[in-house]
Design a protein around this motif. Structure first.
Motif, PDB file in Angstrom:
ATOM      1  N   GLU A  14       0.835  -1.202   0.000  1.00  0.00           N
ATOM      2  CA  GLU A  14       0.000   0.000   0.000  1.00  0.00           C
ATOM      3  C   GLU A  14       0.869   1.250   0.000  1.00  0.00           C
ATOM      4  O   GLU A  14       0.545   2.236  -0.667  1.00  0.00           O
ATOM      5  N   SER A  16       3.802   1.581  -1.337  1.00  0.00           N
ATOM      6  CA  SER A  16       4.300   1.707  -2.701  1.00  0.00           C
ATOM      7  C   SER A  16       3.221   2.286  -3.615  1.00  0.00           C
ATOM      8  O   SER A  16       3.481   3.201  -4.417  1.00  0.00           O
ATOM      9  N   ALA A  17       2.002   1.773  -3.495  1.00  0.00           N
ATOM     10  CA  ALA A  17       0.890   2.279  -4.303  1.00  0.00           C
ATOM     11  C   ALA A  17       0.630   3.750  -3.997  1.00  0.00           C
ATOM     12  O   ALA A  17       0.419   4.552  -4.916  1.00  0.00           O
ATOM     13  N   TRP A  18       0.642   4.124  -2.731  1.00  0.00           N
ATOM     14  CA  TRP A  18       0.370   5.502  -2.342  1.00  0.00           C
ATOM     15  C   TRP A  18       1.434   6.443  -2.907  1.00  0.00           C
ATOM     16  O   TRP A  18       1.126   7.522  -3.402  1.00  0.00           O
ATOM     17  N   GLN A  20       3.172   5.906  -5.600  1.00  0.00           N
ATOM     18  CA  GLN A  20       2.920   5.983  -7.038  1.00  0.00           C
ATOM     19  C   GLN A  20       1.720   6.883  -7.344  1.00  0.00           C
ATOM     20  O   GLN A  20       1.753   7.647  -8.317  1.00  0.00           O
ATOM     21  N   ILE A  21       0.694   6.804  -6.536  1.00  0.00           N
ATOM     22  CA  ILE A  21      -0.477   7.677  -6.729  1.00  0.00           C
ATOM     23  C   ILE A  21      -0.053   9.133  -6.632  1.00  0.00           C
ATOM     24  O   ILE A  21      -0.416   9.966  -7.468  1.00  0.00           O
ATOM     25  N   LEU A  26       0.998   5.382 -10.771  1.00  0.00           N
ATOM     26  CA  LEU A  26       0.427   4.109 -10.322  1.00  0.00           C
ATOM     27  C   LEU A  26       0.214   3.176 -11.505  1.00  0.00           C
ATOM     28  O   LEU A  26      -0.373   3.551 -12.516  1.00  0.00           O
ATOM     29  N   THR A  27       0.700   1.945 -11.363  1.00  0.00           N
ATOM     30  CA  THR A  27       0.536   0.952 -12.416  1.00  0.00           C
ATOM     31  C   THR A  27      -0.615   0.012 -12.068  1.00  0.00           C
ATOM     32  O   THR A  27      -0.973  -0.155 -10.894  1.00  0.00           O
ATOM     33  N   THR A  30       0.605  -2.752  -9.703  1.00  0.00           N
ATOM     34  CA  THR A  30       0.684  -2.384  -8.287  1.00  0.00           C
ATOM     35  C   THR A  30      -0.700  -2.364  -7.667  1.00  0.00           C
ATOM     36  O   THR A  30      -0.911  -2.913  -6.580  1.00  0.00           O
ATOM     37  N   ALA A  31      -1.647  -1.740  -8.345  1.00  0.00           N
ATOM     38  CA  ALA A  31      -3.018  -1.666  -7.823  1.00  0.00           C
ATOM     39  C   ALA A  31      -3.614  -3.057  -7.654  1.00  0.00           C
ATOM     40  O   ALA A  31      -4.247  -3.348  -6.637  1.00  0.00           O
ATOM     41  N   VAL A  34      -2.092  -4.879  -4.578  1.00  0.00           N
ATOM     42  CA  VAL A  34      -2.658  -4.396  -3.320  1.00  0.00           C
ATOM     43  C   VAL A  34      -4.046  -5.001  -3.118  1.00  0.00           C
ATOM     44  O   VAL A  34      -4.355  -5.530  -2.045  1.00  0.00           O
TER      45      VAL A  34
END
Length: 68
Positions: A14, A16-18, A20-21, A26-27, A30-31, A34
């Motif tokens: 999460e 990493s996702a945050w 990226q967001i 964000l890929t 990744t999404a 999660v």
């Protein structure tokens, strides 16, 4: 919402996702990673998937609210 023991690997995903967001990068991979892990933790703990997702997002995005 009950406190759910969120594993470190989900917090790292999460986080990493945050990041990226926030960077606008964000890929889908990744999404999906999660969301898949959230679904696994929900199944393992018997908690609603939405509760798990809300808690992990709170931990990552608002750590001061948890006293961390």
């Amino acid at each position: 919402m009950a406190d759910i023991n969120i594993p470190d690997d989900l917090i790292l995903l999460e986080r990493s996702a945050w990041e990226q967001i926030q960077a606008g990068t964000l890929t889908v991979e990744t999404a999906q990673a999660v969301q898949q892990r959230i679904t696994e933790i929900a199944a393992e703990t018997g908690q609603p998937r939405n509760d798990v997702e809300m808690q992990v997002k709170r931990i990552v995005r608002h750590p001061q609210a948890d006293g961390s």
